[in-house]
Write an enzyme that holds these catalytic residues in place. Structure first.
Site, PDB file in Angstrom:
ATOM      1  N   LYS A 106      -4.365 -16.981  16.836  1.00  0.00           N
ATOM      2  CA  LYS A 106      -3.778 -17.427  15.671  1.00  0.00           C
ATOM      3  C   LYS A 106      -2.160 -17.061  15.622  1.00  0.00           C
ATOM      4  O   LYS A 106      -1.538 -18.078  15.314  1.00  0.00           O
ATOM      5  CB  LYS A 106      -4.562 -16.673  14.470  1.00  0.00           C
ATOM      6  CG  LYS A 106      -3.882 -16.667  13.012  1.00  0.00           C
ATOM      7  CD  LYS A 106      -3.766 -18.025  12.631  1.00  0.00           C
ATOM      8  CE  LYS A 106      -2.618 -18.209  11.366  1.00  0.00           C
ATOM      9  NZ  LYS A 106      -2.791 -19.418  10.799  1.00  0.00           N
ATOM     10  N   ARG A 154       5.193 -22.540  17.451  1.00  0.00           N
ATOM     11  CA  ARG A 154       6.159 -23.122  16.504  1.00  0.00           C
ATOM     12  C   ARG A 154       7.507 -22.829  16.321  1.00  0.00           C
ATOM     13  O   ARG A 154       8.405 -23.449  16.255  1.00  0.00           O
ATOM     14  CB  ARG A 154       5.309 -23.400  15.029  1.00  0.00           C
ATOM     15  CG  ARG A 154       5.444 -24.781  14.592  1.00  0.00           C
ATOM     16  CD  ARG A 154       4.531 -25.247  13.772  1.00  0.00           C
ATOM     17  NE  ARG A 154       4.780 -26.145  12.411  1.00  0.00           N
ATOM     18  CZ  ARG A 154       4.974 -27.449  12.998  1.00  0.00           C
ATOM     19  NH1 ARG A 154       4.515 -28.034  14.108  1.00  0.00           N
ATOM     20  NH2 ARG A 154       5.449 -28.279  12.062  1.00  0.00           N
ATOM     21  N   HIS A 195      10.017 -38.309  26.848  1.00  0.00           N
ATOM     22  CA  HIS A 195       9.253 -38.081  28.119  1.00  0.00           C
ATOM     23  C   HIS A 195       7.923 -37.388  27.410  1.00  0.00           C
ATOM     24  O   HIS A 195       7.689 -36.894  26.481  1.00  0.00           O
ATOM     25  CB  HIS A 195      10.139 -36.718  28.567  1.00  0.00           C
ATOM     26  CG  HIS A 195       9.740 -36.245  29.815  1.00  0.00           C
ATOM     27  ND1 HIS A 195       8.469 -35.541  30.072  1.00  0.00           N
ATOM     28  CD2 HIS A 195      10.192 -36.335  31.185  1.00  0.00           C
ATOM     29  CE1 HIS A 195       8.338 -35.246  31.430  1.00  0.00           C
ATOM     30  NE2 HIS A 195       9.215 -35.815  31.857  1.00  0.00           N
ATOM     31  N   ARG A 249       5.869 -35.372  28.320  1.00  0.00           N
ATOM     32  CA  ARG A 249       5.291 -33.935  28.271  1.00  0.00           C
ATOM     33  C   ARG A 249       6.570 -33.253  27.667  1.00  0.00           C
ATOM     34  O   ARG A 249       6.629 -31.870  27.926  1.00  0.00           O
ATOM     35  CB  ARG A 249       5.286 -33.256  29.685  1.00  0.00           C
ATOM     36  CG  ARG A 249       4.115 -33.740  30.497  1.00  0.00           C
ATOM     37  CD  ARG A 249       3.608 -33.278  31.923  1.00  0.00           C
ATOM     38  NE  ARG A 249       4.957 -33.998  32.738  1.00  0.00           N
ATOM     39  CZ  ARG A 249       4.769 -35.150  33.079  1.00  0.00           C
ATOM     40  NH1 ARG A 249       3.855 -36.006  32.756  1.00  0.00           N
ATOM     41  NH2 ARG A 249       5.824 -35.735  34.175  1.00  0.00           N
ATOM     42  N   GLY A 270      11.168 -20.942   7.203  1.00  0.00           N
ATOM     43  CA  GLY A 270      10.485 -20.272   5.925  1.00  0.00           C
ATOM     44  C   GLY A 270       8.971 -20.438   6.005  1.00  0.00           C
ATOM     45  O   GLY A 270       8.312 -20.711   6.868  1.00  0.00           O
ATOM     46  N   CYS A 330       4.072 -17.685   6.946  1.00  0.00           N
ATOM     47  CA  CYS A 330       3.348 -17.280   7.989  1.00  0.00           C
ATOM     48  C   CYS A 330       4.251 -17.451   9.270  1.00  0.00           C
ATOM     49  O   CYS A 330       4.269 -16.427  10.168  1.00  0.00           O
ATOM     50  CB  CYS A 330       2.277 -18.985   8.189  1.00  0.00           C
ATOM     51  SG  CYS A 330       1.448 -19.079   6.929  1.00  0.00           S
ATOM     52  N   ARG A 384       8.149 -18.755  -0.962  1.00  0.00           N
ATOM     53  CA  ARG A 384       8.211 -17.599  -0.123  1.00  0.00           C
ATOM     54  C   ARG A 384       9.089 -17.804   1.083  1.00  0.00           C
ATOM     55  O   ARG A 384       8.889 -18.546   1.729  1.00  0.00           O
ATOM     56  CB  ARG A 384       6.707 -17.242  -0.049  1.00  0.00           C
ATOM     57  CG  ARG A 384       6.060 -16.473  -1.170  1.00  0.00           C
ATOM     58  CD  ARG A 384       4.740 -16.034  -0.835  1.00  0.00           C
ATOM     59  NE  ARG A 384       3.804 -17.283  -0.697  1.00  0.00           N
ATOM     60  CZ  ARG A 384       2.522 -17.417  -0.329  1.00  0.00           C
ATOM     61  NH1 ARG A 384       1.946 -16.027  -0.198  1.00  0.00           N
ATOM     62  NH2 ARG A 384       1.852 -18.354  -0.116  1.00  0.00           N
TER      63      ARG A 384
END
Ligand code: SAJ
Length: 430
Positions: free
Chosen positions: A201, A208, A239, A241, A252, A255, A319
């Site tokens: 997780k 990201r 491309h 890949r 922001g 998470c 947040r």
């Protein structure tokens, strides 16, 4: 099954509704009496229409009940927040408190699932000891970590369709948890151990963050090279890949900026890349302020209109939003700010009630959040209300040609093409 969901936020409430609508008898508990009362009165605090719909349906069917005390059940799902404490370390006190609160109801054979995002090892090092301290033998129950993975903006679809990672303390724990999720999850369910699931997780969100950091670094680099980062990224992504994400004014939400810290905090010497990515993303608001300062002198209380206060497009959640930091930075440099966002809630610096109130007498407009609703803003209507016509577009959202035709100097983050000459010479550097 009888299921008690602890924590009725962005994840707990829709999960409770999905389970209730799948036929389970669900008890929803939250420590906030105000939230419990609001939900009982039929008002859902999550703006997404699909969430409101499934919650309404679950409450109306009688399968979902909002309870004032933790109800005894056959399964418990913990969906409480795990923010960063002020010292930057993960605050696991809500997970600890929820585990403790459930413990007295456990007789043996119950299933306890932690969905909250937690640092790897939390189930073993925090939840199990909390259970033991409360007199519960962890071997007498089923204990699993099944991290939530839904994206705000498409919560219901992703709850149903995303694959789930189910990490058991023992294989039989994962297996038992899977049978509960099977009642509403259409994606595949992958069983593993709890520490692996916890790490998976956090790694998803870290991936990201690192990818966005590359995009942000490219944006700054392309400004130096006088090329357009958006074109570079678009073409590089041709491309098969390569898939670089988009630059922006900062990362922001509750998470992505927080979860990588869970790893960096516990493993400072083996998370160099992760920490660098965090710093690159955290500096983006400073970069946006610098782009404004290239044109508008600081220290004169000039007015900057910010469009967008939520942490990303078309959500109301503010947040950790880039605008929180932008306002503070602008004010540090003696600018006045006015933030307009018809969608956002809970923005700590306050919002102005209209677009006109934001742009009247302003020296610059900064597009911070690419809400769809902002697309209809007409630069020729707001230009005459402003003192200086400067647009700093931190999402490359507006049509630069249209804004230029309305007399605006347009600066898009990452677009280094020598198109615009500074209106003022900056008098110092950030
Ligand atoms: N952002 C960029 N550039 C991009 C994409 C996003 O600057 O190309 C910014 C956004 O503007 C925003 C921030 O990043 O400020 C985070 O937005 P997001 O859409 O990337 O993610 P969240 O925080 O809304 O949801 C993430 C999701 N994680 C992944 O996609 C790996 C979601 O699936 C998780 O469930 C969620 O975190 C969570 O709760 O952990």
């Amino acid at each position: 099954m009888e299921v008690t969901v602890v924590g009725l936020g962005y994840i707990g409430l829709p999960t409770a509704a999905m389970l209730a609508n799948a036929g389970h008898r669900v008890f929803g508990y939250d420590v906030s009496p105000g939230l419990r009362a609001q939900l009982r009165a039929g008002a859902t605090h999550i703006a997404e229409a699909e969430v409101q719909e499934i919650v309404g349906q679950a409450l109306a069917s009688g399968n979902l009940t909002i309870v004032d005390d933790l109800a005894a059940a056959q399964a418990y799902i913990i969906c409480v927040p795990t923010p960063n404490a002020p010292d930057g370390r993960p605050d696991l006190s809500y997970v600890q408190a929820a585990s403790k609160a459930i413990a007295p109801a456990l007789r043996g054979g119950e299933l306890v699932i932690v969905e909250s995002t937690v640092p790897p090892g939390t189930l073993d090092r925090v939840v199990v000891p909390a259970m033991r301290a409360a007199g519960v033998d962890p071997d007498s129950i089923f204990l699993a970590h099944c991290p939530e993975r839904v994206i705000p903006g498409a919560i219901v679809r992703e709850l149903r369709e995303n694959d789930r990672i189910i990490g058991g303390r023992r294989p039989e724990d994962a297996h038992r948890a899977k049978t509960l999720y099977a009642s509403f999850v259409r994606g595949e369910m992958h069983e593993t151990d709890s520490t692996t699931a916890e790490l998976v997780k956090v790694v998803e969100n870290t991936f990201r963050d690192v990818n966005i950091a590359l995009a942000n670094e490219l944006a700054v680099l392309c400004e130096d090279l006088e090329v357009d980062a958006w074109e570079v990224i678009r073409l590089a992504n041709k491309h098969p890949r390569v898939n670089i994400l988009n630059p922006g004014p900062g990362v922001g939400g509750h998470c992505i900026p927080i979860d990588p810290q869970f790893l960096a905090d516990a493993h400072p010497f083996s998370t160099e890349l992760i920490q660098t990515a965090r710093r690159v993303n955290a500096r983006m608001p400073n970069h946006i302020v610098r782009r404004v300062r290239d044109h508008v002198p600081s220290g004169e209380h000039r007015k900057i209109a910010l469009l967008g206060a939520s942490y990303k497009a078309d959500v109301d959640d503010s947040r950790e939003s880039p605008s929180e930091k932008l306002v503070a930075l602008f004010e540090e440099h003696d600018y006045t700010t006015a933030v307009y966002d018809p969608i956002a809630r809970g923005f700590s610096h306050g919002l102005v009630p209209s677009l006109e109130a934001a742009v009247d007498g302003a020296d610059a407009v900064v597009l911070v959040v690419d809400h769809r609703i902002f697309k209809s803003i007409d630069p020729s209507a707001i230009g005459p209300r402003m003192r200086n016509r400067l647009l700093v577009d931190a999402r490359n959202f507006f049509d630069a040609a249209v804004w230029s035709a309305a007399g605006f100097t347009v600066e898009a983050l990452g677009d280094g093409r020598a198109r615009n000459k500074p209106m003022f010479v900056a008098n110092s550097h950030l």
